[in-house]
Design an enzyme around this catalytic site. Structure first.
Site, mmCIF file in Angstrom:
data_model
loop_
_atom_site.group_PDB
_atom_site.id
_atom_site.type_symbol
_atom_site.label_atom_id
_atom_site.label_comp_id
_atom_site.label_asym_id
_atom_site.label_seq_id
_atom_site.Cartn_x
_atom_site.Cartn_y
_atom_site.Cartn_z
ATOM 1 N N LYS A 217 20.352 -55.416 -22.012
ATOM 2 C CA LYS A 217 21.523 -55.417 -22.893
ATOM 3 C C LYS A 217 21.782 -54.044 -23.494
ATOM 4 O O LYS A 217 20.892 -53.203 -23.573
ATOM 5 C CB LYS A 217 21.368 -56.510 -23.954
ATOM 6 C CG LYS A 217 21.553 -57.882 -23.300
ATOM 7 C CD LYS A 217 21.858 -59.000 -24.238
ATOM 8 C CE LYS A 217 22.185 -60.250 -23.422
ATOM 9 N NZ LYS A 217 22.080 -61.487 -24.175
ATOM 10 N N ARG A 257 15.022 -64.978 -21.287
ATOM 11 C CA ARG A 257 15.970 -64.928 -20.163
ATOM 12 C C ARG A 257 16.009 -63.493 -19.665
ATOM 13 O O ARG A 257 16.409 -62.594 -20.403
ATOM 14 C CB ARG A 257 17.357 -65.378 -20.641
ATOM 15 C CG ARG A 257 18.418 -65.405 -19.561
ATOM 16 C CD ARG A 257 19.753 -65.827 -20.145
ATOM 17 N NE ARG A 257 20.797 -65.851 -19.140
ATOM 18 C CZ ARG A 257 21.457 -64.782 -18.720
ATOM 19 N NH1 ARG A 257 21.202 -63.593 -19.238
ATOM 20 N NH2 ARG A 257 22.391 -64.896 -17.789
#
Ligand code: PMM
Length: 309
Positions: A217, A257
């Site tokens: 991210k 995840r």
């Protein structure tokens, strides 16, 4: 949160979106996604999270028919290999088809806000439900990264997830099938993501197991930016991501995840060996028994009131 010393489940990401493939063509796309999923399983993934809609900031939404055409054949083929499958969707219709195709978890990044009927679909099935903290679709979400009050982002996320838990219970989904996710990067600035990671025990105090997605991210890219301020590209954020994964393991989360399953499993193997030094390191690789064998199609519903398993 009650850290248990057990390692989090590793959920490997299988994105079936056109930007994940160099060539168009449905057959190639399906084949490539299945191949990637099998590779993640071989690398040690406990769950495969299959998604047909990109949630990157600014992404446009596919039509429902398009999303269905992307994910259903991939789920069918990977489920036939015995994989535990999670469907990453905000749409009731896609969740329903994915469950029929073999998915055991519905991973809804909107926590039931984008399409409230998804809660009925989950209630009428026996699958697990991941409710992520979310405020709006990708085109506008970053305008909403504003959290009032002394508690800032942690207080805001906790309050809004508590509201989702009420809606989930009202829809008839039993508590033991629900996992929460603070939604790193969704209507959050980079700094807010770090605050959330720091304040995770307060999210866990809502009483449900947690799933967290930090992999690749942009807050990691910003952290690692060079002197020119250019963010580190996604495929060069892995070392920082692993540091976050170890923090999450210490915090006792239920699942992570991730894109890089192999590196994550390696880091968690070392983490596990450190929890149980008497067991002799490599000999204590977590057994598949961490899954709830009593739930249908290998769903991973956590135990009543339970933490990670
Ligand atoms: N992040 C993305 C997509 N789906 N699901 C959950 N539960 N949690 C997340 O943090 C999450 C998600 C976006 O990441 P990607 O574009 O790298 O898949």
């Amino acid at each position: 949160m009650r850290p248990t010393g057990r390692r989090p489940l590793v959920m490997g990401v299988v994105n079936v979106t056109p930007d994940s493939f160099s060539d168009g063509g449905r057959y190639l796309e399906t084949d490539e996604a299945v191949r990637h999923g099998l590779e993640l399983l071989a690398d040690g993934a406990d769950i495969l999270d299959i998604g047909g809609e990109s949630t990157r900031p600014g992404a446009t939404r596919p039509l429902v028919a398009e999303e269905l055409a992307r994910v259903v054949p991939v789920i069918e083929r990977l489920a036939a290999h015995g994989a535990r499958i999670s469907i990453d969707t905000m749409r009731a219709e896609v969740a329903e088809a994915a469950i029929a195709a073999g998915a055991g978890i519905v991973n809804d990044v909107s926590g039931g806000l984008a399409d409230p009927r998804i809660l009925e679909v989950v209630a009428d099935s026996e699958v697990s439900y991941v409710a992520m903290h979310w405020r709006a679709h990708s085109d506008t979400m970053q305008d909403l990264a504003v959290y009032e009050g002394p508690d800032g982002v942690v207080g805001g996320v906790v309050a809004e997830l508590a509201g989702r838990l009420e809606a989930i219970a009202a829809a008839g989904i039993p508590e033991h099938r629900v996992v929460l996710d603070p939604g790193l990067g969704f209507a959050k600035t980079g700094e807010q993501n770090w605050h959330l990671l720091h304040g995770l025990p307060r999210v866990a105090a809502l009483g449900r197991p947690l799933l967290v997605g930090a992999s690749r991210k942009s807050f990691l890219g910003a952290l690692l930016a060079g002197p020119d301020g250019v963010p580190r590209p996604p495929d060069q954020r892995e070392a920082a991501h692993l540091a976050v994964v170890l923090h999450l393991a210490d915090a006792g989360v239920w699942g992570v995840r991730v894109h890089d399953v192999r590196a994550t499993c390696d880091a968690l193997a070392a983490w596990t060996a450190l929890q149980h030094p008497d067991a002799g390191g490599g000999s204590i690789t977590p057994a598949p028994a961490r899954h709830d064998a009593g739930t249908p199609r290998g769903t991973v519903a956590p135990r009543e009131g339970g933490g990670p398993r």
